[in-house]
Design a protein around this motif. Structure first.
Motif, short mmCIF file in Angstrom:
data_model
loop_
_atom_site.label_atom_id
_atom_site.label_comp_id
_atom_site.label_asym_id
_atom_site.label_seq_id
_atom_site.Cartn_x
_atom_site.Cartn_y
_atom_site.Cartn_z
N THR A 1 0.32 -1.38 -0.23
CA THR A 1 0.04 0.18 -0.04
C THR A 1 1.14 1.22 -0.17
O THR A 1 0.89 2.47 -0.55
CB THR A 1 -0.96 -0.14 1.06
OG1 THR A 1 -2.02 -1.26 0.82
CG2 THR A 1 -1.87 1.36 1.05
N GLY A 2 1.50 1.13 0.85
CA GLY A 2 2.80 2.74 1.36
C GLY A 2 3.61 2.93 0.14
O GLY A 2 3.62 3.65 -0.78
N GLN A 3 4.33 1.83 -1.10
CA GLN A 3 4.70 2.15 -2.37
C GLN A 3 3.68 2.47 -3.03
O GLN A 3 4.61 3.30 -3.50
CB GLN A 3 5.13 0.89 -2.88
CG GLN A 3 6.79 -0.01 -1.64
CD GLN A 3 6.98 -1.08 -2.55
OE1 GLN A 3 7.30 -1.16 -3.61
NE2 GLN A 3 7.30 -2.14 -1.26
N VAL A 4 2.35 2.00 -3.81
CA VAL A 4 1.74 2.14 -4.26
C VAL A 4 1.12 4.06 -3.99
O VAL A 4 1.30 4.63 -4.98
CB VAL A 4 0.22 1.52 -3.98
CG1 VAL A 4 -0.70 1.75 -5.33
CG2 VAL A 4 1.00 -0.30 -4.21
N LEU A 5 0.90 3.23 -3.14
CA LEU A 5 0.37 5.19 -2.53
C LEU A 5 1.41 6.26 -2.74
O LEU A 5 1.53 7.29 -3.09
CB LEU A 5 -0.09 5.00 -1.51
CG LEU A 5 -1.51 4.56 -1.34
CD1 LEU A 5 -2.14 5.07 -0.09
CD2 LEU A 5 -2.83 4.91 -1.73
N SER A 6 2.69 6.02 -3.03
CA SER A 6 3.92 6.71 -2.52
C SER A 6 4.16 7.50 -4.62
O SER A 6 4.41 8.44 -4.13
CB SER A 6 5.20 6.29 -1.56
OG SER A 6 5.53 5.08 -2.68
#
Length: 137
Positions: free
Chosen positions: A19-24
């Protein structure tokens, strides 16, 4: 013209802790995150979201997959954000998505009945408005 788009991190993305990688990726591009929530979507919510696909062979496997775990729903805002977000995500098929895109870098074909490609993004201003209304009221 400033637009808004709906981005969904699908169950395969949340399950793999991406999730963090995608949103970042969207934030790094300079788009503004304006709404965010995590939920396990109901069949009713998904039926409304995917209404245009009802009756197609992939419809029920898609509903089953999308309701199988947590989804992170986000609204991003910015100039031409819909076009930009779709470029960041890459083509739907992760096998042919180019390196540098979310699906190209993080996705693959798992050999299942439904394409697990980590992320959804609205495809037009009209879809964005409809989808944001479904997920955020």
């Amino acid at each position: 013209m400033t637009e808004r788009t709906l981005i969904l991190v699908k169950p395969d993305g949340t399950e793999r802790s991406l999730t963090g990688q995608v949103l970042s990726r969207f934030e790094a591009k300079g788009y503004t995150l304006v709404e965010l929530k995590m939920l396990t979507p109901s069949a009713e919510l998904l039926a409304e979201h995917y209404a245009e696909h009802e009756g197609k062979p992939f419809y029920q496997p898609l509903i089953d997959f999308m309701s199988s775990g947590s989804v992170v729903a986000a609204v991003f805002e910015g100039e031409r954000v819909i076009e930009g977000a779709r470029t960041i995500m890459g083509p739907s098929d992760p096998t042919v998505a180019p390196a540098g895109t979310i699906r190209g870098d993080l996705g693959r074909d798992w050999g299942e009945d439904v394409q697990k490609n980590l992320v959804h993004g609205s495809d037009s201003p009209e879809s964005a408005q409809r989808e944001i209304g479904i997920w955020f009221g």
